[in-house]
Design a protein around this motif. Structure first.
Motif: not given
Length: 172
Positions: A32-52
């Motif tokens: 569960x913790x690993x899945x949460x970490x992956x979700x947080x990472x994916x959200x951060x990547x999506x945000x930075x990707x959109x900005x870039x």
């Protein structure tokens, strides 16, 4: 002398059923913790990707506008820039501009009709034949295929699977 030693086992097996239950519960927490970490990472990547992507789109738009402007100027002044067509490359202070011919390519419209024409008119030099082993057919008829020299049908093997409550199964 080759080493045939296996790495030492670092896992400790549970001592009893209660400890096995704790292992399984902890595995569920970890997943569960690993899945949460992956979700947080994916959200951060999506945000930075959109900005870039937005920043890159602005740069691409400016680049295209400047490129087209330079192209229009060069075309209008091509005769003078190329010394009456004697050269295709013009050196400027910050780089070069050039006119290049694209390499030849083959375009085929109506591939089946062209193929039929070539087969009818003996155009073998323009045809290619590819022969390869059909592994799917061998798996479908494994008994017969295994009689062929050089062919071995292997088992996919066995997996140990655990499934903590509320989790997808995890194979080792």
């Amino acid at each position: 002398m080759p080493k045939n030693k296996r790495a030492a086992e670092t896992a400790t097996p549970p001592k009893d059923r209660d400890e096995a239950e704790r292992y399984l519960a902890r595995i569920g927490e970890i997943q569960r913790d690993a899945a949460l970490n992956k979700a947080v990472l994916a959200e951060a990547i999506a945000r930075v990707t959109a900005e870039m992507e937005e920043a890159s789109a602005k740069l691409t738009e400016e680049n295209d506008r400047l490129f087209r402007g330079l192209q229009l100027w060069a075309e209008a002044n091509r005769h003078a820039l190329t010394d009456g067509g004697k050269t295709k490359t013009v050196r400027l202070g910050n780089g070069t501009i050039a006119w290049r011919l694209a390499p030849p390519s083959v375009q085929i419209k109506g591939q089946e009709a062209v193929l039929a024409y070539l087969m009818q008119k003996n155009g073998e030099e323009f045809l290619r034949t590819k022969v390869e082993i059909n592994r799917e057919a061998m798996l479908a008829n494994a008994e017969e295929a295994s009689k062929i020299p050089g062919v071995t049908i292997k088992s996919a093997g066995e997996s140990f699977v655990i499934e903590p409550v509320g989790q997808k199964e995890m194979a080792a």
